[in-house]
Design a protein around this motif. Structure first.
Motif, PDB file in Angstrom:
ATOM      1  N   HIS A 150       0.925  -1.355  -0.180  1.00 17.26           N
ATOM      2  CA  HIS A 150      -0.121   0.125   0.019  1.00 17.26           C
ATOM      3  C   HIS A 150       0.849   1.175   0.080  1.00 17.26           C
ATOM      4  O   HIS A 150       1.985   1.057   0.340  1.00 17.26           O
ATOM      5  CB  HIS A 150      -0.962  -0.228   1.393  1.00 17.26           C
ATOM      6  N   SER A 151       0.260   2.481  -0.294  1.00 16.62           N
ATOM      7  CA  SER A 151       1.007   3.675  -0.229  1.00 16.62           C
ATOM      8  C   SER A 151       1.694   4.070   1.197  1.00 16.62           C
ATOM      9  O   SER A 151       1.067   3.678   2.211  1.00 16.62           O
ATOM     10  CB  SER A 151      -0.041   4.736  -0.591  1.00 16.62           C
ATOM     11  N   VAL A 167       7.146  -8.975   3.822  1.00 18.77           N
ATOM     12  CA  VAL A 167       6.457  -9.688   4.891  1.00 18.77           C
ATOM     13  C   VAL A 167       6.179 -11.020   4.111  1.00 18.77           C
ATOM     14  O   VAL A 167       5.880 -11.975   4.706  1.00 18.77           O
ATOM     15  CB  VAL A 167       5.176  -8.949   5.343  1.00 18.77           C
ATOM     16  N   LEU A 168       6.090 -10.833   2.930  1.00 18.54           N
ATOM     17  CA  LEU A 168       5.887 -12.107   1.800  1.00 18.54           C
ATOM     18  C   LEU A 168       6.759 -12.024   0.800  1.00 18.54           C
ATOM     19  O   LEU A 168       7.008 -11.211   0.041  1.00 18.54           O
ATOM     20  CB  LEU A 168       4.390 -12.076   1.441  1.00 18.54           C
ATOM     21  N   ARG A 200      -5.255  -8.672   2.630  1.00 14.67           N
ATOM     22  CA  ARG A 200      -6.507  -7.699   3.014  1.00 14.67           C
ATOM     23  C   ARG A 200      -6.172  -6.990   4.038  1.00 14.67           C
ATOM     24  O   ARG A 200      -6.500  -5.741   4.229  1.00 14.67           O
ATOM     25  CB  ARG A 200      -7.633  -8.357   2.837  1.00 14.67           C
ATOM     26  N   GLN A 201      -5.561  -7.515   5.108  1.00 12.79           N
ATOM     27  CA  GLN A 201      -5.316  -6.895   6.405  1.00 12.79           C
ATOM     28  C   GLN A 201      -4.330  -5.671   6.190  1.00 12.79           C
ATOM     29  O   GLN A 201      -4.458  -4.824   7.026  1.00 12.79           O
ATOM     30  CB  GLN A 201      -4.948  -7.987   7.440  1.00 12.79           C
ATOM     31  N   ILE A 202      -3.561  -5.769   5.430  1.00 13.07           N
ATOM     32  CA  ILE A 202      -2.295  -4.682   5.147  1.00 13.07           C
ATOM     33  C   ILE A 202      -2.714  -3.867   3.841  1.00 13.07           C
ATOM     34  O   ILE A 202      -2.088  -3.159   3.398  1.00 13.07           O
ATOM     35  CB  ILE A 202      -1.150  -5.406   4.905  1.00 13.07           C
ATOM     36  N   GLY A 203      -4.092  -3.913   3.448  1.00 11.60           N
ATOM     37  CA  GLY A 203      -4.708  -3.079   2.485  1.00 11.60           C
ATOM     38  C   GLY A 203      -4.515  -3.459   1.204  1.00 11.60           C
ATOM     39  O   GLY A 203      -4.256  -2.689   0.093  1.00 11.60           O
ATOM     40  N   TYR A 234      -2.459 -16.185   0.611  1.00  9.62           N
ATOM     41  CA  TYR A 234      -2.587 -15.510   1.999  1.00  9.62           C
ATOM     42  C   TYR A 234      -3.592 -14.273   1.701  1.00  9.62           C
ATOM     43  O   TYR A 234      -3.224 -12.970   1.827  1.00  9.62           O
ATOM     44  CB  TYR A 234      -1.326 -14.977   2.245  1.00  9.62           C
ATOM     45  N   GLU A 235      -4.723 -14.505   1.061  1.00  6.98           N
ATOM     46  CA  GLU A 235      -5.687 -13.568   0.830  1.00  6.98           C
ATOM     47  C   GLU A 235      -5.985 -12.744   1.986  1.00  6.98           C
ATOM     48  O   GLU A 235      -6.091 -11.488   2.113  1.00  6.98           O
ATOM     49  CB  GLU A 235      -6.860 -14.114   0.308  1.00  6.98           C
TER      50      GLU A 235
END
Length: 282
Positions: free
Chosen positions: A41-42, A223-224, A239-242, A234-235
């Motif tokens: 994410h930004s 992180v991945l 999503r948790q990291i935007g 790891y959907e």
């Protein structure tokens, strides 16, 4: 030819009381011929990381090696690094400045101190690779269409014959057709010239189709790191990291959840269609 980062950190505003830790303890290797997608994410640290890779920023701590040499060693040529690790920024057409297309493209290789003939040959070849014809060589780049400007700017980086091409959201602002043309161009260059490509993008569908490996950044850390099919498993974490997953992957996951079946994994539209047809036995 490999780019290696070991324990790399970068802190903005070091010592002024308003420090921001943008890149945190990054360990990373990029090998010859890889096509890598870098997503996040930004504010996740992507732009800072790629500027560290070609020496535009100097790491606060840690080591960076290019072709086995520490880029911070005395005597290491940053000019050489920036020629071999080419960086195309967002809206690369904003980098155009010369009075003609050919002069703009020649600037990079000429700045490397290459002989005139080699500068000209590299520049003509780079323009040919991006689809800019000889009829535009003497035209002001500012008079070109938006798509042509972007191609000329990219040709200026290619003329330096980088071994690693870093693309920072190069499709920003383009319509769907323009995006696909640009992605097709980068894919072709990767295959024909056998250079490494690092594509920074927010678009999971793009990296799913073209990248062989994906790096996911969050809060300055990777992180991945893995091949796309593995990463998109790891959907929920994405999503948790935007972030998200490709539309094809999301569709398959929704069907599995609603119907209670297990389908073949899919990261492209073609694969999702095949997985559904196989399930329906059509």
């Amino acid at each position: 030819m490999a780019l290696i980062l070991q324990g790399v950190n970068y802190i903005y505003g070091m010592g002024n009381g308003q420090e921001y830790h943008a890149v945190k303890n990054v360990d990373l290797q990029i090998q010859d011929g890889e096509f890598i997608g870098l997503v996040g994410h930004s504010g996740s640290g992507k732009s800072t990381l790629i500027q560290l890779m070609n020496g535009l920023l100097r790491a606060t701590s840690g080591s960076i090696y290019w072709d086995g040499q520490d880029i911070y060693d005395k005597g290491f040529s940053m000019k050489r690094l920036r020629g071999e690790v080419g960086l195309v920024f967002q809206y690369p057409e904003n980098q155009l400045f010369a009075d003609s297309v050919i002069n703009d493209v020649e600037f990079g290789p000429r700045n490397l101190g290459l002989p005139n003939l080699e500068v000209e040959l590299r520049s003509f070849q780079a323009l040919k690779e991006v689809g800019i014809g000889e009829d535009l060589l003497d035209v002001s780049p500012l008079a070109l269409s938006g798509g042509q400007k972007r191609r000329v700017a990219i040709a200026g980086v290619l003329a330096m014959e980088p071994k690693l091409l870093i693309l920072d959201e190069p499709m920003a602002g383009l319509d769907p057709q323009g995006r696909q043309e640009m992605l097709g161009l980068f894919s072709r260059i990767h295959k024909e010239k056998q250079i490494s490509v690092l594509l920074v993008s927010h678009n999971m569908d793009d990296v799913a189709r073209y990248a062989e490996r994906i790096l996911v950044m969050n809060e300055g850390e990777i992180v991945l790191d893995g091949e796309p099919r593995k990463i998109f498993q790891y959907e929920e974490q994405l999503r948790q990291i935007g972030l998200g997953v490709p539309q094809a992957t999301s569709l398959i996951h929704r069907i599995e959840k609603q119907v209670g079946v297990r389908l073949d994994s899919a990261i492209t539209p073609e694969e999702s269609v095949a997985a559904v047809l196989k399930w329906l036995e059509i």
